[in-house]
Scaffold this motif. Structure first.
Motif, short mmCIF file in Angstrom:
data_model
loop_
_atom_site.label_atom_id
_atom_site.label_comp_id
_atom_site.label_asym_id
_atom_site.label_seq_id
_atom_site.Cartn_x
_atom_site.Cartn_y
_atom_site.Cartn_z
N LEU A 59 -40.71 3.84 3.73
CA LEU A 59 -41.75 4.35 4.64
C LEU A 59 -42.35 5.59 4.01
O LEU A 59 -41.63 6.51 3.61
N LYS A 60 -43.68 5.63 3.94
CA LYS A 60 -44.37 6.64 3.12
C LYS A 60 -45.19 7.61 3.95
O LYS A 60 -46.38 7.77 3.75
N GLU B 17 -38.94 4.17 -1.94
CA GLU B 17 -39.52 4.70 -0.71
C GLU B 17 -40.02 3.55 0.16
O GLU B 17 -40.96 2.84 -0.18
N ILE C 195 -45.36 8.03 7.81
CA ILE C 195 -46.01 7.32 8.92
C ILE C 195 -46.34 8.30 10.05
O ILE C 195 -45.47 8.99 10.57
N ALA D 204 -46.84 1.83 4.32
CA ALA D 204 -47.91 2.70 4.80
C ALA D 204 -48.77 1.95 5.82
O ALA D 204 -48.82 0.71 5.83
N GLU E 113 -52.17 0.65 7.12
CA GLU E 113 -53.50 0.32 6.61
C GLU E 113 -54.57 0.55 7.67
O GLU E 113 -55.67 1.00 7.36
N LEU F 141 -49.20 -2.77 8.68
CA LEU F 141 -48.43 -2.07 7.66
C LEU F 141 -48.46 -2.83 6.34
O LEU F 141 -48.49 -4.07 6.33
N SER G 9 -45.08 12.02 10.22
CA SER G 9 -44.73 12.00 8.79
C SER G 9 -43.37 11.37 8.51
O SER G 9 -42.55 11.93 7.78
N ARG H 242 -40.70 9.39 6.83
CA ARG H 242 -40.39 8.86 5.50
C ARG H 242 -38.96 8.33 5.49
O ARG H 242 -38.07 8.90 6.10
#
Length: 333
Positions: free
Chosen positions: A19-20, A17, A22, A211, A213, A207, A8, A10
């Motif tokens: 990095l959401k 933001e 990861i 986020a 993909e 990415l 997680s 961030r």
């Protein structure tokens, strides 16, 4: 040598933001490549693993140990940057061994590690030279050698080939692949070049806007993209996207067909089109077509083909290689 878990992760700058959240697992010995468009967060994620960026929340585990708050020098990682970052007044040998010297490693051990790394990278003839006396490719090999001598748990590469010309990129890419096989090391590599990603990686992490993909092997991503973004990003020339209502029995909002899965005929076929441009590459011929039904589409034919701008042709997709996507741009399996 090293495993990695991201939980997680961030990263925010003010209200932005980057990095959401990861989540990712990298196994011992894997070669993992982060790929995505500019601004997607791939370099920020790599720097977060290295400890060069403080994460806003989440955890970085290296070999099962939480290293989120550990300083970069104590994480057991070595990083190779886009810029070589060599000391101009030091020889190749001294550049490669400097980190070990600063860490208090014995001279005999430094010499042993530098000798081993220089042999792996074919740098023995250049050990007494300074960076100004080296080519770009040789300087990059010195930077890689400086990482090797540290014997890290993780090797991190931040777009290491982007400053090299095309021929040197191919040569250095082969050297990095050979190095990974030889060291059996865990490597995490950032690039915007999908050719590097497809040819080097055991696993690719795509990415987009901070986020993930999709995560998978190169051919998993190529043959089974999870969504329209991955389908369009992986593959060159990129996949053709056609409205589903232009394809019989598609049952999808969008249908994707890779250029190599379009057949061309001068007599008959599914979509009538006019040739807009032709690229003769020797092994392949890339043909750009304008179709009233589908708009601009691209065909990739093996070998040399004599098509000219303004020729009228018919393009027929291989129905066995169509990709279907729903209204949310997700793949329909």
């Amino acid at each position: 040598m090293g495993s990695l878990q991201l939980k997680s992760i961030r990263k925010t700058y003010g209200i932005h933001e980057v990095l959401k959240g990861i989540d990712l697992e990298v196994k011992d010995g894997e070669f993992v490549i982060f790929v995505g468009p500019s601004g997607c967060g791939k370099s920020t994620l790599l720097r977060s693993i290295a400890g060069l960026e403080d994460v806003t929340s989440g955890a970085v585990l290296i070999n099962g140990k939480d290293e989120t708050l550990t300083p970069p020098a104590k994480r057991g990682i070595a990083m190779v940057f886009q810029s070589y970052a060599l000391y101009p007044h030091l020889t190749v040998k001294d550049n490669m061994g400097l980190g070990l010297k600063q860490a208090g490693t014995q001279k005999d051990e430094i010499d042993k590690r530098v000798s081993k790394a220089s042999s792996m990278l074919s740098l023995e003839p250049y050990l007494a030279r300074r960076p100004a006396e080296l080519s770009g490719g040789q300087r990059q090999r010195v930077a890689i050698g400086r990482a090797i001598v540290r014997e890290p748990a993780l090797f991190l590469f931040d777009e290491p080939l982007s400053n090299l010309d095309a021929a040197l990129r191919v040569q250095t890419r082969l050297e990095i692949a050979r190095l990974h096989r030889s060291l059996k090391a865990t490597m995490i590599y950032v690039t915007h070049d999908q050719v590097e990603a497809m040819t080097l990686a055991d696993k690719i992490v795509v990415l987009n806007a901070g986020a993930i993909e999709q995560v998978g092997s190169p051919m998993e991503l190529y043959n089974r993209p999870a969504n329209v973004f991955v389908a369009g990003f992986i593959g060159s020339p990129m996949m053709n996207f056609i409205p589903g209502d232009k394809v019989a029995d598609a049952g999808a909002k969008t249908v994707g067909v890779r250029p190599e899965h379009l057949a061309l005929s001068r007599e008959q076929g599914t979509w009538r089109a006019k040739v807009v441009h032709v690229e003769h590459l020797g092994a392949d011929t890339i043909i750009y077509l304008e179709s009233e039904q589908c708009g601009l589409i691209t065909a990739r034919l093996f070998g040399e083909h004599k098509y000219e701008p303004d020729d009228i042709v018919y393009a027929t997709p291989d129905t066995g290689h169509m990709h279907r996507f729903d209204a949310d741009d997700q793949a329909i399996r």
